[in-house]
Scaffold this active site. Structure first.
Site, mmCIF file in Angstrom:
data_model
loop_
_atom_site.group_PDB
_atom_site.id
_atom_site.type_symbol
_atom_site.label_atom_id
_atom_site.label_comp_id
_atom_site.label_asym_id
_atom_site.label_seq_id
_atom_site.Cartn_x
_atom_site.Cartn_y
_atom_site.Cartn_z
ATOM 1 N N HIS A 195 0.865 -1.186 0.000
ATOM 2 C CA HIS A 195 0.000 0.000 0.000
ATOM 3 C C HIS A 195 0.896 1.229 0.000
ATOM 4 O O HIS A 195 1.953 1.223 0.643
ATOM 5 C CB HIS A 195 -0.852 0.072 1.284
ATOM 6 C CG HIS A 195 -2.125 -0.712 1.247
ATOM 7 N ND1 HIS A 195 -2.626 -1.360 2.360
ATOM 8 C CD2 HIS A 195 -3.020 -0.930 0.241
ATOM 9 C CE1 HIS A 195 -3.772 -1.953 2.040
ATOM 10 N NE2 HIS A 195 -4.035 -1.710 0.768
ATOM 11 N N CYS B 298 -2.361 3.119 9.121
ATOM 12 C CA CYS B 298 -3.353 2.167 8.610
ATOM 13 C C CYS B 298 -4.566 2.054 9.526
ATOM 14 O O CYS B 298 -5.663 1.731 9.071
ATOM 15 C CB CYS B 298 -2.761 0.764 8.495
ATOM 16 S SG CYS B 298 -1.361 0.614 7.418
HETATM 17 N N1 ARG Z 1 -3.980 -6.912 6.516
HETATM 18 C C1 ARG Z 1 -4.353 -5.708 5.897
HETATM 19 C C2 ARG Z 1 -4.267 -5.867 4.382
HETATM 20 O O1 ARG Z 1 -3.390 -6.556 3.926
HETATM 21 C C3 ARG Z 1 -3.494 -4.590 6.358
HETATM 22 C C4 ARG Z 1 -3.902 -3.280 5.805
HETATM 23 C C5 ARG Z 1 -2.999 -2.174 6.161
HETATM 24 N N2 ARG Z 1 -3.545 -0.949 5.771
HETATM 25 C C6 ARG Z 1 -2.889 0.032 5.155
HETATM 26 N N3 ARG Z 1 -3.504 1.125 4.896
HETATM 27 N N4 ARG Z 1 -1.678 -0.129 4.739
HETATM 28 O O2 ARG Z 1 -5.068 -5.349 3.670
#
Ligand code: ARG
Length: 702
Positions: free
Chosen positions: A168, A264
């Site tokens: 991300h 996050c």
């Molecule tokens: N386990 C989640 C995923 O893989 C974690 C999300 C983390 N969020 C972020 N905005 N980076 O989607």
């Protein structure tokens, strides 16, 4: 505390690592502690509450990742683009987030079903409000970016993520108050790094090292001058302090197990609109069509790889699979690129592998006049070995003289249009040259699986080829040589002096005598050593029978050169009865034309050696015209030259003891080339044996 800043969070009631959708989750299934995650989340909640308003969305039992509210959507003013998750494991969260946004009076935009976009996890506002940085490559699709621009009326800058640990954008990129940017450059491709560097002045860019990056240092919650984050090195803390940030660390290890940290776990839902900014997207899309043995030949994979590696993304709109082994497949692929420049690069590569722009988009090729002899206009289209057509005045014209690394010159005489591949130095004032990539199509006659299995003998990859396999290839080559000779075809041989040093001279001579060779392309050295062997029994001073150095042998080749110079040419030495055997002798005797291209290291040279390299290239091109097969025998230099002049469809057999040379030469992406890693003397000896095994009225005894 500021009332005007609000965040959305979601309590970790059901938080756990239940599945693996990013590398951090690997090995962590059910390894997080409920107690500690609650405690860590509450600490973070408290820290934020002291500085802003925190809204809460109700956690849901089946959706453990709902704690990561950054992925709920992307907010700007009263508008939100709701996330559409890439993985089905999170898609169930969408409805709950939507409900919350609606309950708060947001205008909710939803993406089409097949277009993933993961909200503020992958889209971050530059804190000066000038534009939206949007990530793609893992979770969000590039094609969602134009919609963000449209719905939020903002300029979008697309950044491609290339390291799956930073899947991300918010895991490696953090815009901060005052226009600062905290980020981890290796998470982005080269082009994206350039975009970042162009968009943020160097004194405002704070790069983090890998050690900080993997601790999610970039995943910080920034409220004015405060940064709340999981962990950060002393060094980075110092650098941030120097530019006025106050760092608060809070443990979030339980959430790192799922691949998330402070940022996050939050979504900033108050993002003010800045008046004078407006929609602007650089993202471009085009649709291309591909036809052929797309799967068997790996062409479709290659195309999709080109798109992704080139920084774009794709959507396969249609794929009609050929049902019979012989039938071809057709694919229609929508290509998106972050901007025009990247699109052009990708299109260039796709067109080179035969992609076709659908008829409704077809334009005439762009032509620019040559302004100076021997100089093509900037941005001229660089040719490949594949058959090419250009569209001029609405008509497709076949390009003549196809070769690699040339320009396409167009001449118009009395309504008659001719297109021809030319090397740069040959383009002339009065001609036009094709620039850009529009109005060009190339065809790759891709072969079906069947055909390739019998024809492909490329076994360099394994490093050493087994003897049995070498034998098989030689048999195949022998068979083809026979076919070509018997139907009056043309075989060109390019050979280096190693052929002579390894004892291949008599075999090559034999091939020439038996009518298997219609042109010989070499340099000064092969001729010198061949003649040295004929005259003095040595090659580079080594006795060819005993394999030992002969006293004074190192002067033999100079004496050889001197002798031939005395007679005026190789042919004259043959005529005088001085030269009576060997490769060059057979060429003269059998009227096989040869060209010896000179080089800076040549001794002598022989009177026949062409020291004007431009002329030598012309001679080579002439000898290669209409060839059915080219045998490349242990000469990288001449083989590369030959390869560039040879269009696709001509069978090339490259023999060298060095696997790297073989790979380099036979890797033309065309199926007609065969690489053989072996001693060239052995190869030739085996070839002669095989040829002699075929009985035919054509065989004269050697
Ligand atoms: N386990 C989640 C995923 O893989 C974690 C999300 C983390 N969020 C972020 N905005 N980076 O989607």
């Amino acid at each position: 505390m500021t009332d005007s800043i609000r965040f959305l969070m979601c309590a970790p009631d059901y938080y756990d690592v239940d599945y693996v959708i990013n590398p951090w989750m690997e090995g962590n299934i059910h390894k997080s502690s409920r107690e500690r995650s609650v405690e860590q989340w509450q600490k973070l909640h408290q820290l934020i509450k002291e500085r802003a308003v925190v809204d809460l969305v109700t956690p849901q039992r089946s959706w453990p990742d709902m704690v990561f509210t950054a992925n709920a959507g992307l907010v700007l003013g009263k508008t939100v683009v709701l996330s559409h998750f890439f993985h089905k494991e999170r898609q169930g969260e969408e409805a709950y987030f939507k409900e919350w946004f609606l309950s708060q009076g947001f205008i909710v935009h939803e993406l089409p079903q097949d277009l993933p976009f993961e909200g503020a996890g992958d889209a971050l506002l530059d804190r000066e409000g000038r534009y939206l940085w949007a990530g793609y490559g893992f979770r969000s699709e590039l094609d969602s970016h134009p919609l963000l621009a449209k719905w939020l009326d903002i300029e979008v800058r697309s950044l491609r993520l290339i390291d799956d640990r930073f899947y991300h954008l918010d895991t490696c990129f953090c815009p901060l108050t005052g226009g600062y940017l905290l980020y981890y450059p290796p998470a982005f491709d080269h082009y994206s790094n350039r975009l970042i560097e162009m968009g943020v002045p160097s004194e405002k860019r704070i790069t983090v090292a890998e050690a900080d990056a993997v601790n999610f240092a970039c995943n910080a919650v920034n409220i004015d001058q405060t940064m709340i984050m999981s962990k950060v090195s002393e060094n980075l803390k110092l650098r941030l302090a120097q530019v006025g940030f106050n760092i608060i660390e809070t443990p979030l290890a339980e959430f790192l197990k799922a691949g998330g940290a402070a940022k996050c776990l939050t979504l900033r839902v108050t993002e003010p609109i800045i008046a004078d900014r407006h929609a602007k997207v650089q993202v471009e899309s085009r649709t291309v069509r591909m036809e052929g043995h797309l799967l068997d030949s790996g062409l479709i994979n290659q195309a999709l790889d080109f798109i992704v590696e080139g920084g774009g993304s794709f959507q396969v709109l249609n794929f009609a699979l050929g049902e019979q082994r012989q039938s071809t497949s057709v694919a229609e692929v929508k290509v998106s690129a972050p901007d025009h420049e990247v699109m052009e690069e990708i299109m260039n590569q796709l067109i080179d592998i035969g992609a076709i722009v659908p008829t409704e988009d077809v334009q005439d090729a762009k032509l620019l006049p040559v302004e100076k002899n021997g100089v093509a206009p900037n941005d001229f289209y660089v040719t490949t070995i594949y058959p090419t057509e250009v569209r001029v005045n609405g008509k497709w014209v076949q390009v003549e003289n196809q070769r690699m690394d040339g320009a396409i010159a167009i001449t118009e005489t009395g309504g008659n249009i001719e297109a021809r591949c030319k090397i740069l130095r040959d383009v002339k004032v009065g001609e036009k040259v094709v620039v850009d990539v529009v109005g060009i199509r190339t065809s790759r006659k891709t072969q079906s699986r069947e055909k390739r299995n019998t024809e492909e003998f490329s076994f360099m990859s394994a490093g050493v080829s087994s003897e049995r396999r070498v034998e098989l290839v030689v048999e195949q080559v022998a068979w083809e040589l026979r076919q070509i000779r018997d139907r009056g075809g043309k075989v060109a041989v390019t050979a280096g002096p190693v052929v002579i040093h390894t004892g291949g001279s008599q075999h090559l001579a034999n091939l020439i005598r038996q009518g298997y060779v219609q042109g010989l392309l070499g340099g000064n050295a092969i001729a010198v050593h061949d003649i040295e062997q004929a005259l003095m029994g040595t090659s580079l001073g080594l006795d060819m029978k005993q394999g030992v150095a002969v006293h004074g042998g190192h002067r033999h080749h100079l004496k050889t050169i001197n002798t031939i110079r005395r007679y005026g040419s190789i042919a004259q030495a043959v005529e005088a009865g001085i030269l009576t055997k060997g490769v060059m002798y057979e060429c003269v005797k059998n009227n096989v034309p040869f060209s010896l291209a000179g080089s800076i290291r040549d001794d002598g040279p022989l009177p026949d050696t062409q020291m004007d390299l431009i002329k030598a290239q012309e001679e080579y091109a002439e000898l290669l015209k209409g060839a059915d097969m080219v045998l490349m025998l242990s000469t990288m230099l001449h083989s590369i030259g030959v390869g560039n002049m040879t269009p696709a469809g001509v069978k090339m057999v490259c023999v060298d003891i060095n696997p790297a040379v073989v790979t380099k030469l036979s890797d033309r992406g065309s199926v007609e080339s065969i690489g053989v890693v072996t001693d060239v003397g052995l190869f030739l000896s085996l070839l002669i044996t095989k040829l002699e095994q075929f009985t035919s009225p054509y065989i004269k005894s050697a």
